[in-house]
Structure formats: C-alpha cells, structure tokens
Design a protein around this motif. Structure first.
Motif, PDB file in Angstrom:
ATOM      1  N   MET A   1       0.758  -1.084  -0.076  1.00 41.72           N
ATOM      2  CA  MET A   1       0.068   0.036  -0.126  1.00 41.72           C
ATOM      3  C   MET A   1       0.899   1.100   0.028  1.00 41.72           C
ATOM      4  O   MET A   1       1.854   1.592   1.031  1.00 41.72           O
ATOM      5  CB  MET A   1      -1.048  -0.024   1.228  1.00 41.72           C
ATOM      6  CG  MET A   1      -1.762   1.006   1.459  1.00 41.72           C
ATOM      7  SD  MET A   1      -2.840   0.960   2.826  1.00 41.72           S
ATOM      8  CE  MET A   1      -1.844   1.051   4.113  1.00 41.72           C
ATOM      9  N   ASP A   2       0.779   1.982  -1.040  1.00 41.47           N
ATOM     10  CA  ASP A   2       1.640   3.282  -1.129  1.00 41.47           C
ATOM     11  C   ASP A   2       0.670   4.466  -0.598  1.00 41.47           C
ATOM     12  O   ASP A   2      -0.266   5.043  -1.419  1.00 41.47           O
ATOM     13  CB  ASP A   2       1.869   3.351  -2.789  1.00 41.47           C
ATOM     14  CG  ASP A   2       2.831   4.562  -2.841  1.00 41.47           C
ATOM     15  OD1 ASP A   2       3.520   4.907  -2.034  1.00 41.47           O
ATOM     16  OD2 ASP A   2       2.920   4.947  -4.084  1.00 41.47           O
ATOM     17  N   VAL A   3       0.763   4.907   0.394  1.00 33.72           N
ATOM     18  CA  VAL A   3       0.200   5.976   0.986  1.00 33.72           C
ATOM     19  C   VAL A   3       1.060   7.242   0.868  1.00 33.72           C
ATOM     20  O   VAL A   3       1.951   7.435   0.981  1.00 33.72           O
ATOM     21  CB  VAL A   3       0.069   5.857   2.646  1.00 33.72           C
ATOM     22  CG1 VAL A   3      -0.751   7.067   3.176  1.00 33.72           C
ATOM     23  CG2 VAL A   3      -0.717   4.544   2.963  1.00 33.72           C
ATOM     24  N   LYS A   4       0.003   8.452   0.572  1.00 32.58           N
ATOM     25  CA  LYS A   4       0.695   9.893  -0.010  1.00 32.58           C
ATOM     26  C   LYS A   4      -0.207  10.651   0.683  1.00 32.58           C
ATOM     27  O   LYS A   4      -1.305  10.937   0.614  1.00 32.58           O
ATOM     28  CB  LYS A   4       0.364   9.907  -1.484  1.00 32.58           C
ATOM     29  CG  LYS A   4       1.296   8.963  -2.381  1.00 32.58           C
ATOM     30  CD  LYS A   4       1.202   9.102  -3.838  1.00 32.58           C
ATOM     31  CE  LYS A   4       1.978   8.114  -4.474  1.00 32.58           C
ATOM     32  NZ  LYS A   4       1.755   8.316  -5.813  1.00 32.58           N
ATOM     33  N   ARG A   5       0.726  11.373   1.662  1.00 26.99           N
ATOM     34  CA  ARG A   5       0.065  12.347   2.314  1.00 26.99           C
ATOM     35  C   ARG A   5      -0.599  13.905   1.816  1.00 26.99           C
ATOM     36  O   ARG A   5       0.611  14.508   1.020  1.00 26.99           O
ATOM     37  CB  ARG A   5       1.082  12.690   3.396  1.00 26.99           C
ATOM     38  CG  ARG A   5       0.479  13.809   4.415  1.00 26.99           C
ATOM     39  CD  ARG A   5       1.599  14.088   5.613  1.00 26.99           C
ATOM     40  NE  ARG A   5       1.127  14.881   6.425  1.00 26.99           N
ATOM     41  CZ  ARG A   5       1.740  16.205   6.338  1.00 26.99           C
ATOM     42  NH1 ARG A   5       2.290  16.472   5.262  1.00 26.99           N
ATOM     43  NH2 ARG A   5       1.379  17.122   7.009  1.00 26.99           N
ATOM     44  N   LEU A   6      -1.421  14.266   1.911  1.00 24.17           N
ATOM     45  CA  LEU A   6      -1.912  15.509   1.440  1.00 24.17           C
ATOM     46  C   LEU A   6      -1.835  16.553   2.382  1.00 24.17           C
ATOM     47  O   LEU A   6      -1.553  17.706   2.130  1.00 24.17           O
ATOM     48  CB  LEU A   6      -3.475  15.543   0.857  1.00 24.17           C
ATOM     49  CG  LEU A   6      -3.474  14.461  -0.574  1.00 24.17           C
ATOM     50  CD1 LEU A   6      -4.929  14.507  -1.033  1.00 24.17           C
ATOM     51  CD2 LEU A   6      -2.494  14.825  -1.661  1.00 24.17           C
ATOM     52  N   THR A   7      -2.458  16.282   3.566  1.00 24.16           N
ATOM     53  CA  THR A   7      -2.685  17.339   4.797  1.00 24.16           C
ATOM     54  C   THR A   7      -2.156  16.315   5.924  1.00 24.16           C
ATOM     55  O   THR A   7      -2.322  15.093   5.965  1.00 24.16           O
ATOM     56  CB  THR A   7      -3.958  17.859   4.837  1.00 24.16           C
ATOM     57  OG1 THR A   7      -4.835  16.957   5.086  1.00 24.16           O
ATOM     58  CG2 THR A   7      -4.280  18.793   3.523  1.00 24.16           C
ATOM     59  N   ASP A   8      -2.098  16.974   7.060  1.00 17.70           N
ATOM     60  CA  ASP A   8      -1.917  16.313   8.387  1.00 17.70           C
ATOM     61  C   ASP A   8      -3.171  15.532   8.569  1.00 17.70           C
ATOM     62  O   ASP A   8      -2.857  14.458   9.289  1.00 17.70           O
ATOM     63  CB  ASP A   8      -1.692  17.298   9.343  1.00 17.70           C
ATOM     64  CG  ASP A   8      -0.624  18.194   9.449  1.00 17.70           C
ATOM     65  OD1 ASP A   8       0.308  17.625   8.757  1.00 17.70           O
ATOM     66  OD2 ASP A   8      -0.448  19.203  10.333  1.00 17.70           O
ATOM     67  N   ASP A   9      -4.312  15.833   8.091  1.00 19.46           N
ATOM     68  CA  ASP A   9      -5.465  15.073   8.270  1.00 19.46           C
ATOM     69  C   ASP A   9      -6.068  14.068   7.119  1.00 19.46           C
ATOM     70  O   ASP A   9      -6.976  13.309   7.427  1.00 19.46           O
ATOM     71  CB  ASP A   9      -6.829  16.116   8.642  1.00 19.46           C
ATOM     72  CG  ASP A   9      -6.625  16.820   9.801  1.00 19.46           C
ATOM     73  OD1 ASP A   9      -5.955  16.433  10.736  1.00 19.46           O
ATOM     74  OD2 ASP A   9      -7.157  17.903   9.836  1.00 19.46           O
ATOM     75  N   LEU A  10      -5.174  14.174   6.158  1.00 18.74           N
ATOM     76  CA  LEU A  10      -5.601  13.163   4.945  1.00 18.74           C
ATOM     77  C   LEU A  10      -4.629  12.939   4.033  1.00 18.74           C
ATOM     78  O   LEU A  10      -3.864  13.573   3.722  1.00 18.74           O
ATOM     79  CB  LEU A  10      -6.723  14.200   4.067  1.00 18.74           C
ATOM     80  CG  LEU A  10      -7.124  13.366   2.627  1.00 18.74           C
ATOM     81  CD1 LEU A  10      -8.177  12.180   2.859  1.00 18.74           C
ATOM     82  CD2 LEU A  10      -7.868  14.471   1.700  1.00 18.74           C
TER      83      LEU A  10
END
Length: 152
Positions: free
Chosen positions: A1-10
């Motif tokens: 799973m490749d998770v990419k952070r957009l914001t602190d909350d998402l």
C-alpha cells in the motif's frame, strides 16, 4: 500500500485490501473513505470486506463510490462533508489515488483555497490536478453540477 499524504488530516492511496487494514491502524489512521465502486476491477475486494476489516480494527469507514472519469461537484461536496465528520487522520482510496485527490482538490477549491496551493500539494504527492483546477475555474465550476474527467 503506497500512502501519500496531502495534509495532516488526509492521505490517499490506491486500492487497499483487508490485509492492509492492520497496517493502516498501526499508522494511526482513524477513518477510511472508499472512492472506488465495487466491481470496477476483477482484482479488487468488495467494499464490505474492507468495511469488516476496518471496523474490526476500530477504524471508521465510509463508502463514497465515484465512477472513474466522472468526478462531479456533488461528489466533491460529499467528500468534504465526510472529511468534516470523520475522525482524523483519514485515508481515502480508489484505484490509484487520483480520484480521491481530485475530490480533495475540488473540495478545497470550492472552499477558496488558492489554486497554486492545491496544485503544489497534489504535485508533491505525485498527482497532477491541472484538469481539476481548470474545471474549478471554468464556467461550470464548483457551484454548478458539472463533472470532470480524470484518468483513475
């Protein structure tokens, strides 16, 4: 799973499976939004499988399926409403993460976030939201019922 952070909350990701849920929990995610309709691909688990795994792990989960290439302003508004009600951080997923990022981009634009900021955040995560921003600035922008084309 490749998770990419957009914001602190998402953060966003491509397709997740039930086996990925424990890692999501360990990573601190408190909520999950599925933006991929069931049956879109033969290799994807049904939402119900993800839902059971997420609830077992104590993660809230919501199903907001969006057809690839047909993200609408109503979809973006519904996505924003979910972001407002779910505990954070949230992980939204679809096939590649692009649809989820498009939903976030349109929601942020409708809230008045400057376009260059939206583009920069998305680009830093590996997504080009130029088409989404063009839609936002077009005559059928966020206050209308138009939809945009994405390649997810």
């Amino acid at each position: 799973m490749d998770v990419k952070r957009l914001t602190d909350d998402l953060s966003v990701a491509g397709q997740v499976g039930p086996a990925d849920v424990p890692a999501m929990s360990r990573a601190g995610f408190r909520a999950l939004i599925c933006n991929r309709p069931d049956g879109e691909g033969t290799d994807q688990p049904d939402f119900r499988e993800i839902e059971v795994a997420a609830r077992t792990a104590g993660i809230e989960v919501r199903y907001l399926p969006v057809v690839s290439g047909r993200v609408s302003n109503a979809d973006a508004a519904a996505f924003g409403a979910l972001l407002g009600e779910l505990p954070t951080p949230v992980l939204a997923y679809c096939r590649t993460g692009t649809r989820s990022t498009t939903l976030w981009s349109l929601h942020e634009g409708a809230r008045g976030r400057p376009e260059p900021e939206i583009l920069a955040v998305a680009r830093a995560a590996g997504y080009d939201m130029t088409d989404a921003i063009r839609h936002l600035a077009s005559a059928d922008g966020p206050s209308k019922q138009g939809s945009i084309t994405s390649t997810t």
